[in-house]
Motif scaffolding. Sequence first.
Motif, PDB file in Angstrom:
ATOM      1  N   ASP A  18       0.853  -1.185   0.000  1.00  7.60           N
ATOM      2  CA  ASP A  18       0.000   0.000   0.000  1.00  7.60           C
ATOM      3  C   ASP A  18       0.893   1.240   0.000  1.00  7.60           C
ATOM      4  N   ARG A  20      -0.282   4.393  -1.136  1.00 13.52           N
ATOM      5  CA  ARG A  20      -1.118   5.565  -1.438  1.00 13.52           C
ATOM      6  C   ARG A  20      -0.643   6.819  -0.717  1.00 13.52           C
ATOM      7  N   LYS A  21       0.039   6.660   0.418  1.00 12.47           N
ATOM      8  CA  LYS A  21       0.500   7.828   1.174  1.00 12.47           C
ATOM      9  C   LYS A  21       2.013   7.984   1.120  1.00 12.47           C
ATOM     10  N   PRO A  25       6.291   6.544  -4.164  1.00 11.82           N
ATOM     11  CA  PRO A  25       5.515   5.314  -4.321  1.00 11.82           C
ATOM     12  C   PRO A  25       6.179   4.246  -5.168  1.00 11.82           C
ATOM     13  N   GLY A  47      -2.156   1.966  -5.157  1.00 10.02           N
ATOM     14  CA  GLY A  47      -1.669   3.335  -5.149  1.00 10.02           C
ATOM     15  C   GLY A  47      -2.772   4.313  -5.481  1.00 10.02           C
ATOM     16  N   HIS A  48      -2.431   5.599  -5.396  1.00 11.37           N
ATOM     17  CA  HIS A  48      -3.401   6.663  -5.673  1.00 11.37           C
ATOM     18  C   HIS A  48      -3.431   6.957  -7.163  1.00 11.37           C
ATOM     19  N   THR A  49      -4.579   7.383  -7.633  1.00  7.80           N
ATOM     20  CA  THR A  49      -4.742   7.642  -9.071  1.00  7.80           C
ATOM     21  C   THR A  49      -3.823   8.738  -9.572  1.00  7.80           C
ATOM     22  N   VAL A  72      -5.216   1.203  -8.703  1.00  6.52           N
ATOM     23  CA  VAL A  72      -5.208   2.623  -8.356  1.00  6.52           C
ATOM     24  C   VAL A  72      -6.595   3.020  -7.884  1.00  6.52           C
ATOM     25  N   THR A  73      -6.649   3.909  -6.901  1.00  6.81           N
ATOM     26  CA  THR A  73      -7.914   4.296  -6.300  1.00  6.81           C
ATOM     27  C   THR A  73      -7.817   5.722  -5.797  1.00  6.81           C
ATOM     28  N   ASP A  74      -8.967   6.376  -5.648  1.00  8.14           N
ATOM     29  CA  ASP A  74      -9.016   7.711  -5.058  1.00  8.14           C
ATOM     30  C   ASP A  74      -9.065   7.654  -3.537  1.00  8.14           C
ATOM     31  N   GLU A  76      -8.035   7.000   0.300  1.00 12.58           N
ATOM     32  CA  GLU A  76      -6.795   6.975   1.075  1.00 12.58           C
ATOM     33  C   GLU A  76      -6.994   6.303   2.428  1.00 12.58           C
TER      34      GLU A  76
END
Length: 594
Positions: A18, A20-21, A25, A47-49, A72-74, A76
């Motif tokens: 993970d 995303r933060k 990355p 991860g984040h988009t 990937v996702t929005d 968090e």
Amino acid sequence: MEDPQNRQFYATGMVLVDVRKSRFPLLEANLAAAPALAAGCVVTVIGHTRVESLLFLASIANFPAGVLNVVVTDSESNPPQDAFVGRPLVVFGPIQSMAEHTEFFNAECTFYFCGRSSMIVLDQSDVEGAARALLEETAKRANFSLWPATEVLVQEHLFQTFVSYFEKINPGTPVSSKKFPESALGKIKKFAKDEGVKLIECVEALVLVNSRYEELGVSKSVDAGLNVVSIMPIRSLNEAVSIVNSRPRIISASVWTQEGPLATRAASALKVPLVWVNHHGVISDPASGLGSTLYSGFGRWGGLNGLLNFKQWRPTVCDKGAHRLETKWSDVADPTLRSLGMLIDGKVVQAASTKVLISRNETPFATIAIPNSKEVGSAVSAALKAFPAWSALSQTARAEAVQNFAAALLKSEAAYAKLLTDFGVEGDSIAAREMKAATQVLSKWCGKATVGQVLDSSMNGKSWTRQVAIGVVGICGPIDSLSALISLIAPALLAGNCVIVGASPREVLVALHLAQVGAALPAGVLSVVGPESQAHLAAHPELGALWVGFREATRLLSKQPKKVWRVDWACLDVCPGEYIIHHCTNCRSVCYAD
């Protein structure tokens, strides 16, 4: 992958990475994904988009379908349900607070980087080189460094020289308003003016001269993404070490001195996973381990340490001495029965609460101590008190103490045989077999070296990697035999830890006999508490690691930052000590410049 004794590993399964933060990355995804894939695991990176680099990773990955997945996702917060199938065994993710840690507490291992870095400038230093390194970290590489500098500690007689060098090298460009919101920038400038603190603007950072790190509440500024650095004088190495070791978020440090013994002493005293000598911020040799100190994470990366996070032992042989006692219990009190107590601080003590153990003949056998949280806390306190002196001993001195314990254990064979016979099993044959196997395990580990290794690197000079005792280790769960319990205890003790054994309700006599013998070790080094102690051990904030024997017990640790590990069996030669040492020690690397 095989260990040096040719025992087989097998992959733990699916790994969730993970990032995303993460600040980096792609880099941090590779740090976890590479050893996990090499170990034979299936990896899902989430991860984040907004991070295009992860999509690049997905496009170039040349693995069979399903081996490496990128989602990937929005979101968090919690991972989306379609990110993985089943519960991941290992999670890699940067976490900035313990609240975020609760997202991952069910995982076998959690990795994160949430710390900062210190510089210590001592006698006979390349002062200008240290000033240039600070500038590299604060300005030129601020957005590309895993270890941005936070605190610079300079010996008093070098302090003005260091500051003047830094001012001469620093281009003096004002900080970017994008990096520092006006409210935060105004607050820092007001503090500097009111306190008479010199403020240097350094492109990507604000540098406070002669001001302590915590005076401005800088930790909050760091969490908000602000790069604030303090430069302050120190009188001695001891003062510098005390300051750095008191900062739980400082996870790396550099020591600047040309005096070899002084550098070695400083590197040994600093409780951080990575120390550089006469350079700063470079990634250490991939063959050396890193991680697992204070808030730097519960996992490792680099070398064999990194691979072991994603490997489990495959049991192949079970110790023939193992014998399940399968105990039964009654709540009926009987003061005429023998009483089996606990070992705390070198003394056999009784608990406020007891239960009656029923023998194989279905008759009351003995009253057994059932500890409460206060009594378990007393055992942990005794272990914490004993830990500094025990871990400071040389490995030879610890081995001598453990050999004395082995001798006392062997002398107790007749007493153990009588205990088992009274319980209703073949005490003589079991005790003889168990004592022989247990003392063999102790003798084997007394002759082993667990200090570390030196790695020559073409990248960044020479690295010294060693395993450092984590502190207090708890061992509880189903233990089949005395020799199996000793195979868990011995490597943890010889690595410099203090150990607390929580007796298993199923084989309680194994641990409680050990309580009668454990006083042969220094007080507090080995403690034995009664059954039903697992939840109390898991909840104790100062317990460094816990062997639980089964995966579900990790749920007890939802808010406590400690390592938890398990193996499928606890039999001799199936729960090998190398795996235990991996989990009950911190990996510390010292990297020397060319």
